[in-house]
Every structure is written in structure tokens, then in C-alpha cells.
Design an enzyme around this catalytic site. Structure first.
Site, PDB file in Angstrom:
ATOM      1  N   ARG A 141     -12.479   0.237  -5.533  1.00 16.26           N
ATOM      2  CA  ARG A 141     -12.304   0.431  -4.102  1.00 16.26           C
ATOM      3  C   ARG A 141     -11.889   1.868  -3.773  1.00 16.26           C
ATOM      4  NH1 ARG A 141      -8.047  -0.899   0.069  1.00 16.26           N
ATOM      5  NH2 ARG A 141      -9.283  -1.755   1.763  1.00 16.26           N
ATOM      6  N   GLY A 192      -0.979  -4.864   7.212  1.00 14.47           N
ATOM      7  CA  GLY A 192       0.198  -4.581   8.021  1.00 14.47           C
ATOM      8  C   GLY A 192       0.665  -5.746   8.875  1.00 14.47           C
ATOM      9  N   CYS A 222       0.808  -1.210   0.000  1.00 14.32           N
ATOM     10  CA  CYS A 222       0.000   0.000   0.000  1.00 14.32           C
ATOM     11  C   CYS A 222       0.848   1.269   0.000  1.00 14.32           C
ATOM     12  CB  CYS A 222      -0.838  -0.038   1.273  1.00 14.32           C
ATOM     13  SG  CYS A 222      -1.833   1.404   1.495  1.00 14.32           S
TER      14      CYS A 222
END
Ligand code: IMP
Length: 505
Positions: free
Chosen positions: A413, A352, A317
Site C-alpha cells: 500500500r 479516524g 497511523c
């Protein structure tokens, strides 16, 4: 515990200092008076759905299709099917999970009577198996008229011959509804390698393979719906056009719907959430992604059955850098979970997570489950083929907002209207990850690690962990940069990391 011997910080004190992430803190050990095998990992992933393990796989096109969802549900978690595909294709993925029965192949490769031996050769080369049912119309649910096995065709030089000429039409079949034990017995008596299962009209329902039976495992933790089918989730966007998608998914039997948005506190998401709750009240809806208390409250007020937490922590990301918006994940999980807990709604910590310790920390801060992309990418069950680079076996793993994934629809998204799609700003990257092997080996490894972690904390279940967070008996501490270096491997000339495809440190 007496205050004067209490050490470290409560969860609230830990988070008070500002935005922190999993590596910024550590959990202090508790007292152990039980074996790690006794640690109970069952959790509510949504208001009404219970898992036997707190693991959810991300709706990403390099992570979750039916194989991942089947594998995870069998082991106690749940998979969320991505929507970077057509409505029909996604609904079919859901149906494949719902049709799955351990030991029965519910989507067997079949051929029609006019196919040639060369077609069989291609299937054998691609999938490595023979023993192909022949149905009248060549479809999976067609009327069964024969089976072609290796023995029928081995010494046949003419590969253009039609299957109707070589197939075995004298069939031993099982009736739909028979148990695996009965199927096993039939296979043993008939000395065949494959047993086709048919319905009353003689249409093919599934296939049982003797080879599969021999290596079959029992899955005591399997997560099932009341009809004894595996549970599965699926993601949709916030766009009005995806109402049609929701309808198709509900028809296919989906158990939970994830409204997938990088910034879930929008009128678009609220509209979709309220619409699903109205039109399919029996479906649990996971809303998100959110990271603040105010965002959470809005989605809870609109009827969310679980919240999905995270903005920017994902391994693929680049959102925080590009958008300047997001939150450090440990703080996001704690803040949102404390709001949701008061309403009895679970939160799922998303993104994460690259080591077992991160899973434990997310749960310790109030998450009921973790959603993982990176951890499940590169397993045998993730979509895509393995390839080699510099002698290392790898699989592709890409963000849904990488340019590559957006080109085939992943941008839903990140952009709420179809006409926004002309200019694409990537919020993710495409890359590769190490081979992590089959879920059947990998998940037990994660589970064992997680159980030992909770044991070290002195808690016997995720419920007890949350109680410890609430009453302040679970103690935390910040880690300085030096403490983080001390806590990782250091000072060695060289070493080999023994974690399965995991980040070290
Ligand atoms: P990981 O487990 O750290 O790899 O993070 C997976 C999560 O990252 C997913 O569940 C999504 O919430 C998020 N995600 C997926 N694709 C992208 C992207 O392209 N950009 C930002 N976040 C993404």
C-alpha cells in the site's frame, strides 16, 4: 429559513478557516418532527452499489476477512477483504462470502473415511462442534458417504479407529436449492442434528444445523447482488502484478474493488484504475486515498466509481508525522466530497472514526459512507483470537504499514514498486483493542446512535443531510478547546464509560 434567525456556519464557512478534524466542530440541532426509527440510512457507496447502512470495513488483516464481510453485508453494510495474502487466499475469502446463505453452512468442516476418531476429537476441541460429514476424498465438495455424530463415537475407547467403520451411512440429506423452511422441516421430521445438502451427483454443497436454526435471525437489511448473493469488496495494490489479483477476484464474484494506496494520486493508481475499468467494466472501483480537490478530479476523470478519503487520520497511523503529508480529516472529506458530488460520485470517509458522533460528522460533511478499522477491530468477526491482558479481553489491531504487517506484505500500500521494499519506513503501529462482542449486537448499537444523531439534526435521511449541507440549512460551529472539554465528561472523581469499546470524549 430567515437569515436573521439563522445561527452558526454553513459547511463551506466552517471549512474556510483551515484544516479541521471531527473533534474541532459541532453540528447545531434542527427541528424534530419524526421518530428516530424513521431515519433512513441507505446510501450509494459507489456509483452503482447501494448499501442499507453507510458502513464499510477496512481492508486490513486484523479487520476484514470473510466473517466480517458476511456479518456486515447481512446487517446492511459491506466489507473489503484485505490483500495481505496470496491471490488464491484472497479470492477464496471472496468466494466464501458469495457462497454464504443465511442458515446454510457453505464451508463445513469435513473429513475423509480414513481419518481417525482422534481427528474428530481435535475438531471438536477446536471448534466445539460434532456432526462431521464424511466425503469420499475428504474435501468440502467431495461425494458425501456418511456422517459421524457424537452418538456414533462417544463410548469408543480406541481413538485410532477409522471413520468409515463408525460413520452413519444411512443418510437423510436435502437437495441443493431447497429453502431453509424445507430444510427445517426435514430436520424436524428426521430428528437429526445436522442435515447435509447435496447436488445431483451426491456431492456435498452445504450443511444445515438444527442448533443454528434455533438461534437464527432474520436480516431484512442484507445487501445482495442481483443473483441474491451477499455483496463483498476486495482491495488490491497499484502494482501491475496485481492485475492477476483483480482477475481472480472478478472470477470469484467480487462486487467492488478498492485500489489501496496511501497516496492515490499517482500514475500507478491511474494506470490500474483505467485498466480495471477497461477489462472489467461491470466492477465498481473505489479509488484513493485522496484528500484534495485536485487529487479527486484526476481520479474522477479516470473513471473512479467512488473515492476513498483520508491521509493520516487512522487510529493506528503515523503517516502525517513520518511523511509530513496528509490532511485533517473533516476538511479532506468536505473538499473531496464537494468535487465528487458534482460528478454524482460518492466518497467514503476512511479512518479516524472512534465514536458514533464521528460517523455522523463525516456524513454531514458530504461522505456517503464511512470506512472503519478501529470500530470493527475487536468484534467477534474480526480475524484473530481474543487474549487477556491485566484481566481485560482484547484482540490485536495493527496498521497495514506497521513493521509487523509489512513483514507479511502490507507494504504494497505504501511502496509502489517491489524493489522499493528493502528499506521499510513504518507508517503505522501494532496494538490491541477492547473486545466489542458480536456484530449482531454492536452494529444495531451504532445504527441506533446514528439515527438519534440525525434526528437531533432534524434530518430524516443521509440524502436530506447532504441536501442540508448543499443549501446551507445544516449549521455548524467551531469548538474551542474549552468547548471540547465542556462537551466531554469532566469534573468527576471517577466514572464508567458505557460505549461498547469506544473512545470516550
Ligand atoms: P481507523 O478506522 O481510524 O482505525 O483507520 C483505518 C484506516 O487507516 C484504514 O482504512 C486505512 O486507510 C488506514 N491505515 C491502515 N493501516 C495503516 C497504517 O499502517 N498506517 C496508516 N494508515 C493505515
Amino acid at each position: 429559513m430567515q437569515d436573521d434567525i439563522r445561527d452558526g456556519l454553513s459547511g463551506r464557512e466552517l471549512i474556510a478557516g483551515g484544516g479541521i478534524t471531527y473533534d474541532d466542530f459541532i453540528i447545531l440541532p434542527g427541528h424534530i418532527d419524526f421518530h428516530h426509527q424513521e431515519v433512513e440510512l441507505g446510501v450509494q457507496v459507489t456509483r452503482r452499489i447501494r448499501l442499507n447502512l453507510p458502513f464499510v470495513s477496512s481492508p486490513m488483516d486484523t479487520v476484514t476477512e470473510h466473517k466480517m464481510a458476511i456479518g456486515l453485508a447481512c446487517l446492511g453494510g459491506i466489507g473489503v477483504i484485505h490483500y495481505n495474502n496470496s491471490v488464491d487466499a484472497q479470492a477464496e475469502e471472496v468466494r466464501k462470502v458469495k457462497r454464504f446463505e443465511n442458515g446454510f453452512i457453505t464451508d463445513p468442516v469435513v473429513l475423509g473415511p480414513d481419518a481417525q476418531l482422534a481427528d474428530l476429537d481435535r475438531i471438536k476441541e477446536r471448534y466445539g462442534f460434532s456432526g462431521i460429514p464424511i466425503t469420499e476424498d475428504g474435501t468440502q465438495r467431495g461425494r458425501l458417504i456418511g456422517i459421524v455424530t457424537n452418538r456414533d463415537i462417544e463410548f469408543e475407547p480406541d481413538r485410532t479407529r477409522r471413520l468409515r467403520e463408525v460413520m452413519t451411512a444411512d443418510l437423510v440429506t436435502g437437495r441443493a436449492g431447497l429453502t431453509l423452511k424445507e430444510a427445517n422441516e426435514l430436520l424436524r421430521r428426521s430428528k437429526k442434528g445436522k442435515l447435509p445438502i447435496v447436488d445431483e451427483q451426491g456431492r456435498l454443497v452445504s450443511l444445515v444445523s438444527r442448533r443454528d436454526l434455533l438461534k437464527r435471525r432474520n436480516f431484512p437489511e442484507t445487501v445482495k447482488d442481483p443473483k441474491q448473493r451477499l455483496r463483498v469488496g476486495a482491495a488490491v495494490s497499484t502494482r501491475d502484478e496485481d492485475r492477476e489479483r483483480v482477475t481472480a477476484l472478478v472470477e470469484a464474484g467480487v462486487d467492488l474493488v478498492v485500489i489501496d494506496s496511501a497516496q492515490g494520486d499517482s500514475i500507478y493508481e491511474l494506470r490500474m484504475l483505467e485498466w480495471i475499468k477497461r477489462s472489467a467494466p461491470h466492477i465498481d472501483v473505489v479509488a484513493g486515498n485522496v484528500v484534495t480537490r485536485a487529487q479527486s478530479l484526476r481520479l474522477l476523470d479516470a473513471g473512479a466509481d467512488a473515492l476513498r478519503i483520508g491521509m493520516g487520520p487512522g487510529s493506528i497511523c503515523t503517516t502525517q508525522g513520518t511523511m509530513a503529508v496528509g490532511r485533517a480529516q473533516a476538511t479532506a472529506v468536505y473538499q473531496t466530497a464537494s468535487v465528487a458530488r458534482a460528478r454524482g460520485v460518492p466518497v467514503i470517509a476512511d479512518g479516524g472514526i472512534s465514536q458514533i458522533g464521528h460517523i455522523a460528522k463525516a456524513l454531514a460533511l458530504g461522505a456517503s459512507a464511512v470506512m472503519m478499522g478501529y470500530m470493527f477491530a475487536g468484534t467477534e468477526e474480526s480475524p484473530g483470537d481474543y487474549f487477556y491482558e491485566g484481566g481485560v479481553r482484547l484482540k490485536r489491531y495493527r496498521g497495514m504499514a506497521s513493521l509487523e504487517a509489512m513483514a507479511v506484505g502490507g507494504d504494497k500500500r505504501y511502496q509502489t514498486r517491489a524493489d522499493d521494499r528493502k528499506v521499510k519506513v513504518a507508517q503505522g503501529v501494532a496494538g490491541s483493542v477492547l473486545d466489542k462482542g458480536p456484530l449482531n449486537d454492536y452494529v444495531p448499537y451504532l445504527v441506533q446512535g446514528l439515527r438519534q444523531s440525525l434526528q437531533d439534526m432534524g434530518v430524516k435521511s443521509v440524502t436530506a443531510l447532504h441536501a442540508g449541507l448543499e443549501d446551507g440549512s445544516l449549521r455548524f460551529e467551531m469548538r474551542s478547546l474549552a468547548a471540547q472539554i465542556e462537551g466531554g465528561v469532566h469534573g468527576l472523581h471517577s466514572y464508567k464509560d458505557s460505549g461498547i469499546g469506544m473512545r470516550s470524549g
